[in-house]
Enzyme design. Sequence first.
Site, PDB file in Angstrom:
ATOM      1  N   LEU A  10      37.043  35.685  11.021  1.00  0.00           N
ATOM      2  CA  LEU A  10      36.069  34.851  10.649  1.00  0.00           C
ATOM      3  C   LEU A  10      35.208  34.049  11.770  1.00  0.00           C
ATOM      4  CD1 LEU A  10      35.857  35.464   6.734  1.00  0.00           C
ATOM      5  CD2 LEU A  10      34.756  37.096   8.067  1.00  0.00           C
ATOM      6  N   ALA A  11      35.803  34.150  13.197  1.00  0.00           N
ATOM      7  CA  ALA A  11      35.130  33.198  13.656  1.00  0.00           C
ATOM      8  C   ALA A  11      34.077  33.783  14.384  1.00  0.00           C
ATOM      9  CB  ALA A  11      36.111  33.007  15.149  1.00  0.00           C
ATOM     10  N   VAL A  12      33.597  33.942  15.356  1.00  0.00           N
ATOM     11  CA  VAL A  12      31.987  34.113  14.872  1.00  0.00           C
ATOM     12  C   VAL A  12      31.729  35.386  15.242  1.00  0.00           C
ATOM     13  CG1 VAL A  12      30.728  31.789  16.690  1.00  0.00           C
ATOM     14  CG2 VAL A  12      32.403  33.802  18.088  1.00  0.00           C
ATOM     15  N   ASN A  32      40.100  35.146   5.940  1.00  0.00           N
ATOM     16  CA  ASN A  32      40.483  34.774   6.948  1.00  0.00           C
ATOM     17  C   ASN A  32      41.370  33.876   7.047  1.00  0.00           C
ATOM     18  OD1 ASN A  32      39.366  33.979  10.278  1.00  0.00           O
ATOM     19  ND2 ASN A  32      40.335  31.780   9.449  1.00  0.00           N
ATOM     20  N   VAL A  74      39.836  39.449  14.912  1.00  0.00           N
ATOM     21  CA  VAL A  74      40.877  38.247  15.630  1.00  0.00           C
ATOM     22  C   VAL A  74      41.081  38.651  16.666  1.00  0.00           C
ATOM     23  CG1 VAL A  74      42.335  38.102  13.135  1.00  0.00           C
ATOM     24  CG2 VAL A  74      43.510  39.565  14.879  1.00  0.00           C
ATOM     25  N   SER A 128      29.550  45.057  21.630  1.00  0.00           N
ATOM     26  CA  SER A 128      29.171  44.628  22.953  1.00  0.00           C
ATOM     27  C   SER A 128      27.673  43.603  22.192  1.00  0.00           C
ATOM     28  CB  SER A 128      28.972  45.328  24.230  1.00  0.00           C
ATOM     29  OG  SER A 128      28.194  44.530  24.683  1.00  0.00           O
ATOM     30  N   GLY A 130      27.833  40.172  22.033  1.00  0.00           N
ATOM     31  CA  GLY A 130      28.315  38.759  22.203  1.00  0.00           C
ATOM     32  C   GLY A 130      28.046  38.594  19.977  1.00  0.00           C
ATOM     33  N   LYS A 183      34.866  50.741  26.278  1.00  0.00           N
ATOM     34  CA  LYS A 183      33.785  49.666  25.977  1.00  0.00           C
ATOM     35  C   LYS A 183      34.780  48.893  27.354  1.00  0.00           C
ATOM     36  CE  LYS A 183      32.329  45.023  24.639  1.00  0.00           C
ATOM     37  NZ  LYS A 183      33.624  44.041  24.339  1.00  0.00           N
ATOM     38  N   HIS A 186      32.262  49.318  30.162  1.00  0.00           N
ATOM     39  CA  HIS A 186      30.765  48.404  29.817  1.00  0.00           C
ATOM     40  C   HIS A 186      31.219  47.591  30.435  1.00  0.00           C
ATOM     41  CE1 HIS A 186      29.221  45.766  27.850  1.00  0.00           C
ATOM     42  NE2 HIS A 186      28.137  46.604  27.741  1.00  0.00           N
ATOM     43  N   ASN A 187      31.875  46.511  30.339  1.00  0.00           N
ATOM     44  CA  ASN A 187      32.411  45.266  30.768  1.00  0.00           C
ATOM     45  C   ASN A 187      33.047  45.649  32.490  1.00  0.00           C
ATOM     46  OD1 ASN A 187      31.929  44.991  28.026  1.00  0.00           O
ATOM     47  ND2 ASN A 187      33.890  43.225  27.897  1.00  0.00           N
ATOM     48  N   GLU A 190      29.645  45.855  33.771  1.00  0.00           N
ATOM     49  CA  GLU A 190      28.959  44.328  33.175  1.00  0.00           C
ATOM     50  C   GLU A 190      28.736  43.005  34.370  1.00  0.00           C
ATOM     51  OE1 GLU A 190      29.005  42.790  29.740  1.00  0.00           O
ATOM     52  OE2 GLU A 190      29.480  40.931  30.233  1.00  0.00           O
ATOM     53  N   ARG A 447      50.361  59.158  59.085  1.00  0.00           N
ATOM     54  CA  ARG A 447      51.550  59.092  58.442  1.00  0.00           C
ATOM     55  C   ARG A 447      52.587  59.999  58.726  1.00  0.00           C
ATOM     56  NH1 ARG A 447      50.176  61.589  53.907  1.00  0.00           N
ATOM     57  NH2 ARG A 447      51.642  60.455  52.023  1.00  0.00           N
TER      58      ARG A 447
HETATM   59  P1  NBP Z   1      38.739  34.813  18.469  1.00  0.00           P
HETATM   60  O1  NBP Z   1      39.134  35.742  20.082  1.00  0.00           O
HETATM   61  O2  NBP Z   1      38.535  33.112  19.087  1.00  0.00           O
HETATM   62  O3  NBP Z   1      39.621  34.105  17.195  1.00  0.00           O
HETATM   63  C1  NBP Z   1      40.224  34.101  16.112  1.00  0.00           C
HETATM   64  C2  NBP Z   1      40.173  34.411  14.732  1.00  0.00           C
HETATM   65  O4  NBP Z   1      41.869  35.110  14.928  1.00  0.00           O
HETATM   66  C3  NBP Z   1      39.867  33.693  13.838  1.00  0.00           C
HETATM   67  O5  NBP Z   1      39.769  33.819  12.244  1.00  0.00           O
HETATM   68  C4  NBP Z   1      41.138  33.403  13.745  1.00  0.00           C
HETATM   69  O6  NBP Z   1      42.150  32.501  12.137  1.00  0.00           O
HETATM   70  C5  NBP Z   1      42.069  34.600  14.061  1.00  0.00           C
HETATM   71  N1  NBP Z   1      43.631  34.534  14.349  1.00  0.00           N
HETATM   72  C6  NBP Z   1      44.083  34.482  15.356  1.00  0.00           C
HETATM   73 BR1  NBP Z   1      43.102  32.945  16.753  1.00  0.00          BR
HETATM   74  N2  NBP Z   1      45.493  34.250  15.653  1.00  0.00           N
HETATM   75  C7  NBP Z   1      45.888  35.222  13.799  1.00  0.00           C
HETATM   76  C8  NBP Z   1      47.008  35.443  13.804  1.00  0.00           C
HETATM   77  N3  NBP Z   1      48.211  34.835  14.092  1.00  0.00           N
HETATM   78  N4  NBP Z   1      46.525  35.912  12.475  1.00  0.00           N
HETATM   79  C9  NBP Z   1      44.976  35.756  11.897  1.00  0.00           C
HETATM   80  N5  NBP Z   1      44.434  35.634  12.272  1.00  0.00           N
HETATM   81  C10 NBP Z   1      44.318  34.871  13.456  1.00  0.00           C
HETATM   82  O7  NBP Z   1      37.293  34.983  18.025  1.00  0.00           O
HETATM   83  P2  NBP Z   1      35.555  35.842  18.075  1.00  0.00           P
HETATM   84  O8  NBP Z   1      35.010  35.161  19.932  1.00  0.00           O
HETATM   85  O9  NBP Z   1      35.144  36.266  17.272  1.00  0.00           O
HETATM   86  O10 NBP Z   1      35.933  36.997  18.710  1.00  0.00           O
HETATM   87  C11 NBP Z   1      36.894  37.886  17.697  1.00  0.00           C
HETATM   88  C12 NBP Z   1      37.112  39.401  18.554  1.00  0.00           C
HETATM   89  O11 NBP Z   1      35.880  39.967  19.347  1.00  0.00           O
HETATM   90  C13 NBP Z   1      38.380  39.192  19.639  1.00  0.00           C
HETATM   91  O12 NBP Z   1      39.081  39.985  20.158  1.00  0.00           O
HETATM   92  C14 NBP Z   1      36.731  39.013  21.247  1.00  0.00           C
HETATM   93  O13 NBP Z   1      37.767  39.074  22.069  1.00  0.00           O
HETATM   94  C15 NBP Z   1      36.023  40.239  20.352  1.00  0.00           C
HETATM   95  N6  NBP Z   1      35.236  39.715  21.586  1.00  0.00           N
HETATM   96  C16 NBP Z   1      33.793  38.835  21.052  1.00  0.00           C
HETATM   97  C17 NBP Z   1      33.181  38.467  21.446  1.00  0.00           C
HETATM   98  C18 NBP Z   1      32.244  37.511  21.811  1.00  0.00           C
HETATM   99  O14 NBP Z   1      31.312  37.537  22.522  1.00  0.00           O
HETATM  100  N7  NBP Z   1      33.181  35.998  21.419  1.00  0.00           N
HETATM  101  C19 NBP Z   1      31.985  39.485  22.146  1.00  0.00           C
HETATM  102  C20 NBP Z   1      32.851  40.791  22.020  1.00  0.00           C
HETATM  103  C21 NBP Z   1      34.260  41.046  21.718  1.00  0.00           C
HETATM  104  P3  NBP Z   1      41.909  31.113  12.582  1.00  0.00           P
HETATM  105  O15 NBP Z   1      40.343  30.800  12.026  1.00  0.00           O
HETATM  106  O16 NBP Z   1      43.013  31.332  11.090  1.00  0.00           O
HETATM  107  O17 NBP Z   1      42.129  29.831  13.191  1.00  0.00           O
END
Ligand code: NBP
Length: 477
Positions: A10-12, A32, A74, A128, A130, A183, A186-187, A190, A447
Amino acid sequence: NSAQIGVTGLAVMGRNLARNFARNGYAVALHNRTAARTHALVEEFGSEGDFIATETAKEFVAALERPRRLVIMVKAGEPTDAVIQEFAPLLEPGDMIIDGGNAHFADTRRRERELREQGIHFVGAGISGGEEGALNGPSIMPGGPVESYESLGPMLEKISAKAEDGSPCVTHVGPDGAGHFVKMVHNGIEYADMQLIGEAYQLLRDVAGYSPAQIADIFRTWNTGRLDSYLIEITAEVLSHVDAATGKPFVDVVQDQAEQKGTGRWTVQIALDLGVPVSGIAEAVFARSLSGHSALREASRGLAGPSATALSESEASAFADQVEQALYASKIVSYTQGFHEVSAGSAEYDWNIDLGAVASIWRGGCIIRAAFLDRIRAAYDARADLPSLLSDDTFAQEIAAAQDDWRAVLVSAVQQGVPTPGFAAALAYYDALRAERLPAALTQGQRDFFGAHTYRRTDREGSFHTLWGGDRSEVSG
Ligand code: NBP
């Protein structure tokens, strides 16, 4: 057990995706690793919908209706494997794990294979758009078993972005890693789009002599035409932004060293493996890498070369129109290369990807969303076996109309010493494809000379070798 979907991580991204499901009327189980995030979400946004907060993996799985649909958001890589290992033993045949992270498609293929043995449907889904997209409607590229899409598809269609014609920006891309592959490309596209926009900016600044604010206005005008896209729109926003601390254009106070997370690099690495020339995407990845070599750049500052001299006002305006042509033509080429890679990946892994559908789901929600993608969709819908986007009459005619300006812009760039690797690679690709003869014939001769690698002839079947060290007669190879 009443949640229709669960989100762990449950990060962003995960938090916004969970809210998106809840706002669309689904009951969402939350989990989470660090439970504080789960509770914070419910505290802040609990009123938006039906959330079920859980603390342990067991509670989480128990909260889901069957077949269970469990979304993992995650950090890509080892954390994804760790989470799968934690949850898989608690699941039953028919349950689904949906990985919405930026996984490498080869990892997705492996995970899908391993979980299939247990009867679990593993859906690698590229997402995709963000943070904002996750909340209000992303473009979603799910792979995995087609059966899983029957129950998952309608939910994803509900939370996804919608294209202008109202169709959801999600489709079942293909089996196992197809979604994450698409995906990835796509990147890569981008990266290329951003590089081309960067080159257009640099030319307008150094050759035309415009200020960032003036260039922002030019991009705003372009955004009302065929270049209408999210990236052009935000470019204008960034260029018109003024730094509060210094009063200078924001773009002039930011260090000119671009970073990258890896999906662009993967696109190029895989293209090399598949033998697909994605020169525009490669130049974009290399341009970011070059920008970061500060010591190397510092050591090279004194090297000889022209510096750009600004044009007169009327010349500048005409030049800006030419840059628009060059940008548009180069953009057609980079999408041509990207779609070639998707088509090559599809053939290699038997994914049977519908290229028109891919263009269609990129029309909204994602970073490369653009009016232009509707035309790519139309090109593939008209002819699914189109050998290349350049074979489409409309695109071919547009490039034909743009090419004089495209060449003129590159002449100015070269004469004035403004680096334009993206524009140049795109034009070289275009000229190479349309060439009657390529120097590859000479390469084959070399060659054969040093390695007896043999060659084929234009006039006869078979392979041949010339006795270069002897009497230079030809023998069958
Ligand atoms: P992050 O990529 O920063 O990951 C943070 C999350 O991963 C937290 O919930 C954290 O838990 C969990 N986590 C980690 Br780190 N290690 C773990 C483990 N060993 N076991 C269980 N949980 C673990 O988060 P994000 O930026 O929200 O991105 C999530 C995914 O979406 C990534 O794969 C990212 O590449 C992809 N993505 C991101 C974007 C963007 O714009 N940010 C866009 C498209 C795709 P915790 O809270 O306990 O530390």
